[in-house]
Design a protein around this motif. Structure first.
Motif, PDB file in Angstrom:
ATOM      1  N   LYS A  15      42.486  40.693  37.555  1.00  4.84           N
ATOM      2  CA  LYS A  15      42.607  42.289  37.469  1.00  4.84           C
ATOM      3  C   LYS A  15      43.538  42.684  38.885  1.00  4.84           C
ATOM      4  O   LYS A  15      43.340  41.802  39.943  1.00  4.84           O
ATOM      5  CB  LYS A  15      41.229  42.817  37.727  1.00  4.84           C
ATOM      6  N   SER A  63      44.808  46.223  41.358  1.00  3.34           N
ATOM      7  CA  SER A  63      44.423  47.443  41.818  1.00  3.34           C
ATOM      8  C   SER A  63      45.824  48.193  41.436  1.00  3.34           C
ATOM      9  O   SER A  63      46.880  47.877  41.667  1.00  3.34           O
ATOM     10  CB  SER A  63      44.028  47.626  42.989  1.00  3.34           C
ATOM     11  N   SER A  70      41.301  49.397  38.125  1.00  2.00           N
ATOM     12  CA  SER A  70      41.733  47.827  38.323  1.00  2.00           C
ATOM     13  C   SER A  70      42.419  47.835  36.695  1.00  2.00           C
ATOM     14  O   SER A  70      41.769  48.188  35.905  1.00  2.00           O
ATOM     15  CB  SER A  70      40.795  46.986  38.457  1.00  2.00           C
ATOM     16  N   GLU A 103      42.567  42.879  43.931  1.00  2.00           N
ATOM     17  CA  GLU A 103      41.965  44.301  43.643  1.00  2.00           C
ATOM     18  C   GLU A 103      41.346  44.428  45.282  1.00  2.00           C
ATOM     19  O   GLU A 103      40.759  43.873  45.979  1.00  2.00           O
ATOM     20  CB  GLU A 103      40.591  44.258  43.003  1.00  2.00           C
TER      21      GLU A 103
END
Length: 309
Positions: A135, A137, A151, A198
């Motif tokens: 993931k 951001s 995310s 993230e």
């Protein structure tokens, strides 16, 4: 059956409404940096409904001040009372002269929120929104906004890039001949991603998870398409995502890395050295920061590694 768009979902999808303020303000002041976000405060901005004077205060406010963790909503107040106090949807009502479901549907359409469409209905269903891989951001414009919206997976980012969502902004940027004005426009209007992981906020000190990805930024490339094809066959690094830059004369190369105990900036410098020796090109040195912002734009010919679809 048509999906009903509700107020709460629109606010949540638009960073608790602050993106709605930015969207409306850009209608009046295209190419300008319309607001700066610091914590829960967006500062004093120009009020288009009061002659453009800088008297409009925008800020985030908890929906329930007695609850420590709860949803927030962006609100506004003109310093001289030129317009009624209210929230982001009240502000949008003044511009669109709409309210209720009609306004929500307009915002959904114009801001590409896609709240009325199931992911399975997208034409690129094989590139659907799946929970696969790391993931990263995702941040809404302007670049001064350091609070991530949410995310995303690489597959989701690819869909934004390959789809129509940034087509208008990308074409407008590429039509601006003045480089300084183009930089200002890009900073004010393009969403961005931190491909290295993230973050709580965009800062090297607030990493939540590390993606084991690295973003290599090539600027002012003499042969963009030639380099595009070369990078896809690179013998050292696996390409995860590759797309043309917002300006059109560069590339964003997202690669898999395994830096072990080596610090991010040291690993980046090693990659930089490899690229110089292999391709004879310089890369943007800002990539040495793990929280580096990467603008995303429209590129229907972007490449995504099948393992990340």
């Amino acid at each position: 059956m048509e999906k009903v768009i509700n107020r709460e979902t629109v606010l949540r999808k638009t960073n608790w409404g602050v993106d709605i303020y930015a969207h409306v303000l850009r209608k009046f002041y295209p190419g300008e940096l319309v607001m700066k976000i610091s914590g829960r405060d967006c500062g004093i901005v120009r009020n288009p409904f009061a002659g453009g004077v800088q008297t409009l205060h925008i800020w985030f406010e908890k929906n329930d001040p007695n609850v420590k963790l709860c949803d927030e909503t962006a609100h506004h107040k003109d310093q001289f009372g030129a317009i009624p106090d209210g929230d982001a949807l009240d502000f949008a009502e003044m511009y669109y002269h709409q309210s209720g479901q009609e306004l929500l549907e307009t915002l959904n359409r114009e801001m590409y929120l896609r709240l009325d469409i199931d992911s399975a209905q997208y034409p690129n269903a094989s590139h659907g929104f799946v929970e696969r891989g790391p993931k990263v951001s995702f941040f809404k414009a302007p670049v001064t906004n350091t609070r991530p919206l949410r995310s995303f997976t690489i597959s989701e980012i690819y869909n934004y890039i390959a789809g129509p969502y940034y087509k208008e902004e990308t074409e407008q940027l590429r039509s601006i001949p003045d480089k300084k004005k183009a930089r200002v426009f890009k900073a004010a209007n393009f969403d961005y991603v931190t491909f290295c992981g993230e973050f709580e906020t965009r800062s090297n000190d607030t990493v939540k998870t590390v993606s084991n990805l690295l973003c290599v930024d090539f600027d002012h490339v003499p042969d963009v398409e030639g380099l595009f094809n070369l990078l896809l066959t690179d013998q050292c690094f696996e390409t995860v995502l590759l797309f043309r830059s917002p300006s059109g004369d560069g590339l964003k190369w997202i690669i898999e890395i395994n830096r072990g105990s080596l610090a991010h900036d040291k690993f980046f410098l090693a990659v930089d050295n490899y690229i110089q020796k292999t391709y004879g090109l310089q890369v943007d040195k800002s990539g040495k920061d793990i929280s580096r912002a990467c603008f995303i734009c429209h590129d229907p010919q972007a490449y995504i590694n099948p393992n990340y679809r």
